[in-house]
Design a protein around this motif. Structure first.
Motif, PDB file in Angstrom:
ATOM      1  N   ALA A 247       0.743  -1.172  -0.128  1.00 52.28           N
ATOM      2  CA  ALA A 247      -0.066   0.045   0.074  1.00 52.28           C
ATOM      3  C   ALA A 247       0.788   1.116   0.203  1.00 52.28           C
ATOM      4  O   ALA A 247       2.081   1.249   0.836  1.00 52.28           O
ATOM      5  CB  ALA A 247      -0.803   0.085   1.421  1.00 52.28           C
TER       6      ALA A 247
ATOM      7  N   SER B  78       7.526   6.418  -4.055  1.00 52.03           N
ATOM      8  CA  SER B  78       8.271   6.432  -2.939  1.00 52.03           C
ATOM      9  C   SER B  78       8.123   5.480  -1.921  1.00 52.03           C
ATOM     10  O   SER B  78       7.107   5.302  -1.174  1.00 52.03           O
ATOM     11  CB  SER B  78       8.301   7.918  -2.261  1.00 52.03           C
ATOM     12  OG  SER B  78       8.972   7.852  -1.198  1.00 52.03           O
TER      13      SER B  78
ATOM     14  N   LYS C 231      10.175   3.009   1.161  1.00 49.67           N
ATOM     15  CA  LYS C 231      11.068   2.730   2.380  1.00 49.67           C
ATOM     16  C   LYS C 231      12.037   1.672   1.798  1.00 49.67           C
ATOM     17  O   LYS C 231      11.417   0.830   1.181  1.00 49.67           O
ATOM     18  CB  LYS C 231      10.272   2.275   3.608  1.00 49.67           C
ATOM     19  CG  LYS C 231      11.018   2.690   4.754  1.00 49.67           C
ATOM     20  CD  LYS C 231      10.326   2.308   6.074  1.00 49.67           C
ATOM     21  CE  LYS C 231      11.097   2.401   7.327  1.00 49.67           C
ATOM     22  NZ  LYS C 231      10.553   2.005   8.399  1.00 49.67           N
TER      23      LYS C 231
ATOM     24  N   THR D  35       8.926  -4.866  -1.375  1.00 48.49           N
ATOM     25  CA  THR D  35       8.732  -4.519  -2.740  1.00 48.49           C
ATOM     26  C   THR D  35       9.880  -3.530  -3.252  1.00 48.49           C
ATOM     27  O   THR D  35      10.224  -3.857  -4.225  1.00 48.49           O
ATOM     28  CB  THR D  35       7.469  -3.608  -2.775  1.00 48.49           C
ATOM     29  OG1 THR D  35       6.308  -4.219  -1.882  1.00 48.49           O
ATOM     30  CG2 THR D  35       6.870  -3.047  -4.189  1.00 48.49           C
TER      31      THR D  35
ATOM     32  N   SER E   1       4.377  -7.489   5.441  1.00 45.85           N
ATOM     33  CA  SER E   1       5.153  -7.518   4.535  1.00 45.85           C
ATOM     34  C   SER E   1       5.285  -8.650   3.647  1.00 45.85           C
ATOM     35  O   SER E   1       4.911  -9.805   4.303  1.00 45.85           O
ATOM     36  CB  SER E   1       6.746  -7.463   5.163  1.00 45.85           C
ATOM     37  OG  SER E   1       7.641  -7.419   4.146  1.00 45.85           O
ATOM     38  N   GLY E   2       5.478  -8.542   2.358  1.00 46.20           N
ATOM     39  CA  GLY E   2       5.650  -9.800   1.617  1.00 46.20           C
ATOM     40  C   GLY E   2       6.735 -10.848   2.039  1.00 46.20           C
ATOM     41  O   GLY E   2       6.894 -11.824   1.606  1.00 46.20           O
TER      42      GLY E   2
ATOM     43  N   LYS F 148       1.421 -11.753  -0.355  1.00 43.03           N
ATOM     44  CA  LYS F 148       0.240 -11.088  -0.747  1.00 43.03           C
ATOM     45  C   LYS F 148      -0.453 -11.190  -2.236  1.00 43.03           C
ATOM     46  O   LYS F 148      -1.431 -10.684  -2.457  1.00 43.03           O
ATOM     47  CB  LYS F 148       0.552  -9.648  -0.326  1.00 43.03           C
ATOM     48  CG  LYS F 148       0.961  -9.219   1.048  1.00 43.03           C
ATOM     49  CD  LYS F 148       1.181  -7.916   1.436  1.00 43.03           C
ATOM     50  CE  LYS F 148       2.562  -7.286   1.116  1.00 43.03           C
ATOM     51  NZ  LYS F 148       2.971  -6.339   1.503  1.00 43.03           N
TER      52      LYS F 148
HETATM   53  C1  FMN Z   1      -2.486   3.477   3.765  1.00 43.54           C
HETATM   54  C2  FMN Z   1      -1.061   3.150   3.912  1.00 43.54           C
HETATM   55  C3  FMN Z   1      -0.187   4.086   2.919  1.00 43.54           C
HETATM   56  C4  FMN Z   1       1.183   3.700   2.861  1.00 43.54           C
HETATM   57  N1  FMN Z   1       1.987   4.441   2.375  1.00 43.54           N
HETATM   58  C5  FMN Z   1       3.371   4.052   1.902  1.00 43.54           C
HETATM   59  C6  FMN Z   1       4.210   4.730   1.074  1.00 43.54           C
HETATM   60  O1  FMN Z   1       3.943   5.590   0.596  1.00 43.54           O
HETATM   61  N2  FMN Z   1       5.644   4.385   1.074  1.00 43.54           N
HETATM   62  C7  FMN Z   1       5.876   3.275   1.917  1.00 43.54           C
HETATM   63  O2  FMN Z   1       7.325   2.852   1.676  1.00 43.54           O
HETATM   64  N3  FMN Z   1       5.305   2.363   2.665  1.00 43.54           N
HETATM   65  C8  FMN Z   1       3.976   2.932   2.759  1.00 43.54           C
HETATM   66  N4  FMN Z   1       2.974   2.106   3.810  1.00 43.54           N
HETATM   67  C9  FMN Z   1       3.626   1.092   4.465  1.00 43.54           C
HETATM   68  C10 FMN Z   1       3.729  -0.182   3.408  1.00 43.54           C
HETATM   69  O3  FMN Z   1       2.553  -0.344   2.719  1.00 43.54           O
HETATM   70  C11 FMN Z   1       3.981  -1.418   4.651  1.00 43.54           C
HETATM   71  O4  FMN Z   1       5.179  -1.213   5.264  1.00 43.54           O
HETATM   72  C12 FMN Z   1       4.226  -2.593   3.635  1.00 43.54           C
HETATM   73  O5  FMN Z   1       3.999  -3.627   4.660  1.00 43.54           O
HETATM   74  C13 FMN Z   1       5.461  -2.902   2.742  1.00 43.54           C
HETATM   75  O6  FMN Z   1       5.112  -4.156   2.190  1.00 43.54           O
HETATM   76  P1  FMN Z   1       6.540  -4.896   1.488  1.00 43.54           P
HETATM   77  O7  FMN Z   1       7.482  -5.224   2.879  1.00 43.54           O
HETATM   78  O8  FMN Z   1       5.746  -6.324   1.328  1.00 43.54           O
HETATM   79  O9  FMN Z   1       6.977  -4.157   0.432  1.00 43.54           O
HETATM   80  C14 FMN Z   1       1.821   2.497   3.805  1.00 43.54           C
HETATM   81  C15 FMN Z   1       0.861   1.813   4.386  1.00 43.54           C
HETATM   82  C16 FMN Z   1      -0.580   2.288   4.542  1.00 43.54           C
HETATM   83  C17 FMN Z   1      -1.612   1.355   5.349  1.00 43.54           C
END
Ligand code: FMN
Length: 182
Positions: free
Chosen positions: A31, A47, A49, A54, A84-85, A90
């Protein structure tokens, strides 16, 4: 001046999106609120983290997708922001589809999908901002009105403060509503 001073943090409104990438041979989705349009050319940014699952996939493949979920996908969208994936698969939440133009998965259930090829990356305070050329774009047939994607059919999720909100519908048209003030 009738203003209340806020904390120095952006509260929105931001449309919610699902950023997609292939990670270790599997589709993964996160997300995101930090994604959008960059210039007059078909370029989107996302953007992410640096430590997100991802992010590693985008870095490695050079592609990401931006999928716009409808309000009825709110639980799945929020889940993709909670988990997290690296811990959960997911990809099981959605049907993924692909385009020959690049190696990032897109979500069939989302009414709008953009596949982007990364051409520039910038590091910002622990985040990687990927700039991608749109190399393929899709809309669900059910989201179209008169040949154009329709906001009410798409029913996007808007993030505002600590809430998810919906949109009311069309209120005007760009480069038209301001003409009365010319
Ligand atoms: C509504 C919402 C918006 C988010 N926006 C961001 C974002 O813009 N950038 C980001 O790095 N993480 C964002 N996050 C957090 C990531 O989606 C979250 O850490 C996620 O588990 C990462 O998944 P991954 O490790 O599978 O990539 C957001 C979370 C939520 C609930």
């Amino acid at each position: 001046m009738n203003k209340v001073k806020l904390e120095n943090r952006p509260v929105g409104p931001f449309p919610a999106a699902l950023a997609g990438a292939m990670v270790d041979g599997r589709p993964n989705y996160a997300a995101v609120g930090a994604a959008g349009c960059v210039c007059l050319d078909p370029v989107l940014y996302v953007s992410l983290k640096s430590t997100h699952y991802t992010t590693a996939g985008v870095r490695k493949s050079g592609y990401f997708s931006i999928n716009i979920p409808s309000a009825d996908l709110l639980p799945q969208t929020d889940f993709c922001g909670l988990v997290s994936g690296g811990d959960r698969d997911k990809a099981q939440l959605f049907h993924s589809f692909f385009d020959a133009a690049g190696d990032a998965p897109m979500i069939e259930e989302c009414p709008l999908n953009f596949l982007c090829k990364v051409f520039q990356t910038t590091q910002v305070r622990g985040f990687e901002v990927f700039f991608g050329e749109v190399v393929a774009a899709y809309a669900s047939q059910g989201a179209m009105v008169d040949g154009q994607p329709d906001v009410q059919k798409i029913d996007p999720i808007i993030m505002m403060g600590a809430s998810y909100c919906g949109v009311g519908g069309v209120i005007g048209h760009p480069f038209a509503e301001g003409k009365a003030l010319l």
